[in-house]
Design an enzyme around this catalytic site. Structure first.
Site, PDB file in Angstrom:
ATOM      1  N   LYS A 189       0.803  -1.307  -0.019  1.00 44.51           N
ATOM      2  CA  LYS A 189      -0.065  -0.060  -0.034  1.00 44.51           C
ATOM      3  C   LYS A 189       0.982   1.142   0.145  1.00 44.51           C
ATOM      4  O   LYS A 189       1.913   1.304   0.726  1.00 44.51           O
ATOM      5  CB  LYS A 189      -0.746   0.095   1.335  1.00 44.51           C
ATOM      6  CG  LYS A 189      -1.930   1.050   1.350  1.00 44.51           C
ATOM      7  CD  LYS A 189      -2.758   0.921   2.498  1.00 44.51           C
ATOM      8  CE  LYS A 189      -3.899   1.790   2.582  1.00 44.51           C
ATOM      9  NZ  LYS A 189      -4.814   1.823   3.795  1.00 44.51           N
ATOM     10  N   SER A 220      -9.598   2.279   2.873  1.00 40.07           N
ATOM     11  CA  SER A 220      -8.829   3.163   1.978  1.00 40.07           C
ATOM     12  C   SER A 220      -7.886   2.227   1.175  1.00 40.07           C
ATOM     13  O   SER A 220      -7.360   2.555   0.330  1.00 40.07           O
ATOM     14  CB  SER A 220      -8.038   4.137   2.966  1.00 40.07           C
ATOM     15  OG  SER A 220      -7.140   3.254   3.798  1.00 40.07           O
ATOM     16  N   SER A 263      -9.677  -0.131   6.937  1.00 42.55           N
ATOM     17  CA  SER A 263      -9.135   0.036   5.663  1.00 42.55           C
ATOM     18  C   SER A 263      -8.419  -1.215   5.309  1.00 42.55           C
ATOM     19  O   SER A 263      -8.163  -1.056   4.377  1.00 42.55           O
ATOM     20  CB  SER A 263      -8.331   1.297   5.911  1.00 42.55           C
ATOM     21  OG  SER A 263      -9.080   2.474   5.790  1.00 42.55           O
TER      22      SER A 263
END
Lengths: 498, 500, 98
Positions: free
Chosen positions: A77, A152, A176
């Site tokens: 990420k 997210s 997330s």
């Protein structure tokens, strides 16, 4: 090859049936083939990944003893600092920024010889539940490209679901990792707070953020969990204790005699019908596997969302203050006569997206003189009450469970203009971060009404992460039995890959 | 018409508040392992933490905690069993995170005091300055303002930032308000900062050099009418770089406030900057629109809860308060205050004390260090402490003189020899062949020779003009290569010339 | 009913160093009416007898030994700088006090 699990790939690598270079190349090809549609990646490090793979193959050839996941590729990420590689956090304000240092998680990955393919898309600075807040365009759910992959960490989960990588790293502040896992039919785990180092994890909400493993199976997640967890002296909030034995728990998948608590306030009332149905079924399967289902109550959970949307914005308003155009990142408006202050103001206006600005303002307000007690101060008290609720609940059950989120993946654009509706996606995941305990989401099936993935959430007490993996593995095995094949086999074939 | 100081204190009484920042002398910074060495090339002592790169996290320097606790103990504070770091949020380019990690409502030390003494018209008076709190925070980077006339911020085109200093540990010591000083406010302020400096130096936690910025003082001053309960508006004066400036700044602000109040104008609550050259203050940032710092507990750091055993261990290591220590020495040595001051100002008190500890008479020890050795240090443009001569050497020399093996004059030669690196006093005496000529016979021979050579002068002495003997004594000293005991020569000479 | 006026939002934007457009200020002011109502719920249970949690874990006294470790090189430190001069970060003129 790319449809295997990470554990299977690792076995093949050890057996010499495949090289890391070949495996890495296969994934790079896959990315090239489908990512124009999925848009999971913001940066693909072709050269670096292949070089890393080659050096691992060389080490293996020399007979060196390597880590369990050595040579297996992974997607990272874009909120984690990786030295020399663009790290944007999904924001324009960091476009092109290359950190001069590695986060501890990246250092652990490198130490374990896990190949980093590239950086994945995310809601800007981890704020969001759909990855629509990325300044670089949304990621598309491989199950239905018109739908969100969650947020997210939508990029990481979509990459897994599209077989662009067998492993991924996500971060979870209010859900997330878990919510994207739920809506993409993959596995995502938020370890106990402090279980994985935050050094190099660009901070959104410091007391809630945690990095964690994402994968397609519970065992894969466990293997990755053990590779990245552990005490870090560079992170004063990291736990100085042995890493929970999650791999053993995942392999055993034994729930006999375990008490599984259904949280009354999160039992799915008002959730999408298909979500509820899959949840009830999963409970039955766990009961059949030898667990005892009990009901527990957490009366303060109804305040968790409100408290979260005070604490997180407050901390982020402070954490994001460093993005001021002075030392790194975007600088706008530096023309003749401009002051540092005006350059700061303009850069932050242009460099931050709507949701980020919204939360910064909200957080600034919640901390301000005269309002602190009513807002931030009160939210911190709610946190104490939620922790107490969990303590009471864990006295009655070994783990707690709930559906991961109220709905399946909604359409891109559907909730973009309704912040409150968007925030409700996290209603079941947020309490976990507030108390700092562990949380996992794994696929529990597809909703009948739309054929989209549904997630099952398991919550374990502080530093008892292995319990999530026991229950998760047991459920996964039972479901696999029921389905006859992994759930992701039902996802649309993309790019004609095998 | 401007007021005199006497006018001011006749009508108003001052209320003081002092904030002192101390830069600790730890090896590494407060929240990261970068070096703290002064004067390095720009941005060579920075890392992701002190540059506030995205993702970086602070870690607390244990020595800084220890030093802060020691400071608190030396100032008679209670050490908080539980204290926390807090974020103080505001934007400024020299502060990379745009918040400072500091402490807010849970500081590590509270409620202490410092006793100071000042000279008043009624003699020596004691004041107790109460300390509200002692807490930890971090220093900012340094900015160079380019383009303006004076290198100052106003009128500069742009600024250049060096973050080597960012993150160096700072301890802030805040007094409670200090009333009741009357016209002695400036002296009390100065005495407080001076005493604080000595205490900190004695603890070894900072090099407390005001000129270098490792000790910074902000003085808050307000006035109220004598007899009134109502506190006046205060102003804060920064950039006070010496003890003398502390005194001048307080005095100057008192006068400035009084002039405004007498005219019926209001004192503005603001930050002012002290101007060394004029002794006046210049307006800086207005504190009326005080920035809201939005303090909240620092989530990246966990609370500090020092255990009682550790605190007691540190307490045991706190040296005697410098002023008490000095008082004790002064009484033991029976030395007047002015001479104590002279020793302190010349920074030789410790050296003299060491010399006395080795057996030397205190007055002699003082007179050597403050006199001859000090002179030689000045000649060489070095500090006394940097000369090659030690308390052991001086104690030995004093002993030799006492035994009569050296005269004062010869002893000075020995001192010079030791400083020049020729060895210990004994070695110098032997190498240079320094010897007091004690033998009366040898002395008489020299005396007779000189009297013969300077018959006229000898005659003057014979006839009662004693001062003329000086020249003859001088000649005898020359004759004996300075090794005669001048006093003995004088005795013998006068006797020889019938003037005994 | 809690709300923030457009001017309130402007003040906050000033504190946060974000130069917002008029539209943004008005839009946020409207949004906050709803959001603040939602989050204000925390006051319902945040009694005086409840302690605040700042850290999820009961950790105390986490310290680092006072030992110097290698810093970044100046090149690394300045690698992201939008502007630099003489090995320092170059920033536009600062208006604040000195």
């Amino acid at each position: 090859m790319i449809r295997s699990t990470a554990a299977e790939m690792a076995a093949k690598l050890v057996a010499g049936e495949v090289t890391s270079v070949a495996l890495t190349q296969a994934h790079l090809d896959r990315i090239a083939s489908v990512d124009a549609d999925v848009h999971a990646f913001l940066h693909v490090d072709t050269e670096g990944a292949l070089a890393q793979a080659a050096s691992i193959d060389a080490k293996r050839a020399k007979g060196e003893k390597l880590s369990p996941l050595a040579g297996v590729p992974l997607a990272l990420k874009d909120v984690m600092a990786q030295k020399g590689i663009p790290t944007t956090c999904g924001s324009k304000i960091l476009e092109g920024w290359r950190p001069p240092y590695d986060s501890t998680v990246v250092a652990s990955l490198k130490k374990n010889d896990i190949v980093i393919l590239g950086k994945t898309n995310m809601d800007e600075f981890a704020m969001g539940s759909s990855t629509e807040n990325s300044a670089y365009g949304p990621t598309h759910n491989p199950w239905d490209l018109t739908r969100i992959p969650g947020g997210s960490g939508g990029g990481s989960s979509a990459a897994l679901a599209a077989f662009e990588a067998p492993l991924a790293i996500g971060t979870d502040t209010g859900g997330s990792i878990r919510q994207p896992a739920a809506v993409t039919g993959t596995v995502g785990v938020k370890p106990t707070y402090g279980g994985v180092s935050r050094f190099g994890l660009v901070a959104f909400s410091s007391s809630l953020d945690q990095a964690g493993p994402c994968a397609r199976t519970v065992l894969d997640a466990a293997l990755l969990h053990e590779a990245i967890a552990g005490h870090d002296p560079k992170d004063s909030t990291s736990i100085n204790a042995p890493v929970p034995q999650v791999v053993n728990a995942a392999r055993a998948g034994d729930v006999k005699g375990m008490k599984i608590g259904v949280v009354k306030e999160l039992n799915g009332d008002g959730y999408q019908a298909g979500v509820r149905a899959r949840f009830e079924e999963s409970l039955e399967l766990l009961a059949k596997a030898g667990a005892e289902i009990v009901e527990v109550s957490a009366p303060n959970f109804e305040y968790a969302l409100a408290a979260y949307y005070l604490i997180a914005p407050s901390e982020c308003s402070s954490n994001l203050a460093r993005f001021d155009a002075m030392r790194y990142g975007l600088r706008v408006g530096d023309v003749d006569g401009a002051s540092a202050e005006s350059v700061m103001n303009l850069t932050r206006e242009v460099g931050f997206g709507k949701e980020v600005k919204r939360r910064i303002i909200l957080g600034t307000y919640a901390l301000s003189s005269g309002y602190y007690d009513a807002y931030y101060g009160s939210a911190q008290k709610v946190r104490t009450l939620i922790t107490q609720d969990f303590t009471n609940a864990f006295a009655k059950a070994d783990v707690l469970v709930s559906p991961t989120c109220p709905t399946t993946a909604f359409k891109i654009g559907e909730k973009a203009n309704d912040p409150l509706a968007m925030y409700l996606n996290d209603i079941a995941t947020i309490p976990v971060n507030m108390a700092g305990i562990g949380g996992m989401s794994l696929p529990s099936g597809l909703a009948d009404e739309d054929g989209l993935p549904v997630g099952f959430q398991i919550m374990s007490p502080v530093m008892k992460d292995e319990r999530m993996y026991s229950v998760g593995a047991a459920l996964e095995a039972a479901l696999l039995s029921k389905w006859g094949a992994p759930l992701l086999d039902k996802a649309p074939i993309m790019g004609g890959a095998k | 018409m401007s007021l005199t100081y006497d006018d001011v204190v006749a009508k108003y009484e001052p209320v003081l508040g002092l904030e002192v920042h101390v830069e600790l002398n730890t090896n590494s910074k407060m929240f990261c392992g970068c070096s703290t060495i002064f004067g390095a090339e720009p941005n060579t002592q920075t890392c992701p933490v002190c540059l506030a790169l995205p993702g970086a996290l602070p870690t607390v320097n244990e020595k800084a905690i220890e030093s802060t606790i020691k400071i608190g103990l030396a100032l008679n504070c209670s050490i908080a069993p539980f204290s926390r770091f807090a974020r103080k949020n505001y934007f400024y380019p020299d502060m990379p995170k745009n918040f400072q990690i500091s402490q807010y409502d849970e500081p590590i030390c509270v409620n202490g005091y410092v006793d100071v003494e000042i000279e008043t018209d009624e003699g020596t008076k004691q004041f107790r300055v109460e300390v509200e709190r002692v807490h930890m925070e971090e220093d900012t980077g340094k900015s160079l303002h380019v383009g303006g006339a004076t290198g100052r911020i106003h009128g500069a085109d742009y600024s250049l930032l060096d973050y080597n200093r960012a993150g160096i540990p700072l301890v802030e010591i805040v007094t409670k308000i200090v009333p009741g000083t009357g016209k002695y406010a400036p002296e009390v302020a100065k005495a407080y900062v001076s005493e604080l400096r000595d205490i900190l130096r004695g603890l070894g936690v900072s090099d407390v050099k005001m000129e270098q910025g490792s000790l910074r003082c902000d003085a808050n001053v307000s006035l109220r009418l004598i007899g009134s309960d109502v506190l006046g508006t205060r102003s804060e004066t920064k950039n006070v770089n010496s003890l003398r400036s502390v005194e001048r700044a307080v005095r100057g602000e008192m006068i400035r406030h009084a002039e405004l109040l007498n005219k019926g104008e209001r004192v503005v609550q603001e930050t002012r900057h002290f101007q060394e050259d004029t002794g006046l203050t210049r307006s800086g940032r207005s504190k009326e629109q005080a920035e809201d710092y939005r303090y909240f507990p620092e989530p990246d750091l966990v609370p500090v809860a020092p255990d009682a055993a550790w605190i007691e261990e540190l307490r045991a290591g706190i040296p005697e308060r410098p002023s008490l220590h000095r008082k004790r020495l002064q009484e033991a040595w029976n030395v007047p205050a002015k001479e104590m001051e002279a020793m302190i100002n010349a920074d030789v008190l410790g050296i003299v004390e060491a010399t006395v500890a080795l057996g030397a008479d205190p007055t002699k020890a003082r007179s050597w260090w403050l006199g001859e050795i000090s002179r030689l240090a000045n000649e060489r443009d070095t500090a006394i402490a940097d000369l090659a001569i030690t308390p052991t050497d001086v104690a030995a020399i004093v002993a030799l003189v006492e035994k009569g093996e050296l005269t004062d004059k010869l002893a000075r030669q020995v001192v010079e020899g030791v400083i020049a690196g020729e060895g210990t006093p004994a070695e110098v005496v032997s190498k240079r062949g320094i010897k007091v000529v004690n033998d009366d016979g040898a002395l008489m021979a020299a005396i007779e020779k000189v009297c013969a050579e300077q018959a006229e002068t000898a005659e003057k002495v014979r006839s009662g003009h004693l001062p003329a003997a000086g020249a003859l004594i001088g000649a005898v000293m020359k004759e004996t290569k300075g090794q005669a005991d001048a006093a003995r020569v004088r005795e013998l000479l006068l006797a020889h010339l019938g003037q005994a | 009913m809690s709300s923030l006026s457009r001017d309130d939002v402007a003040k906050l934007a000033g504190l946060a160093r974000i130069e917002m457009s008029e539209e943004e200020l008005v839009a946020l002011s409207n949004e906050f009416t709803v959001i603040l109502d939602a989050v204000a719920r925390v006051q319902e249970v945040a009694g005086a007898d409840v302690e605040a949690t700042s850290h999820p874990l009961p950790l105390r006294n986490v310290f680092r030994a006072d030992v110097v470790v290698p810093s970044l090189t100046p090149e690394e430190a300045l690698s992201g700088a939008p502007a630099q001069e003489e090995q320092r970060f170059r920033v536009p003129q600062i208006l604040g006090e000195e």
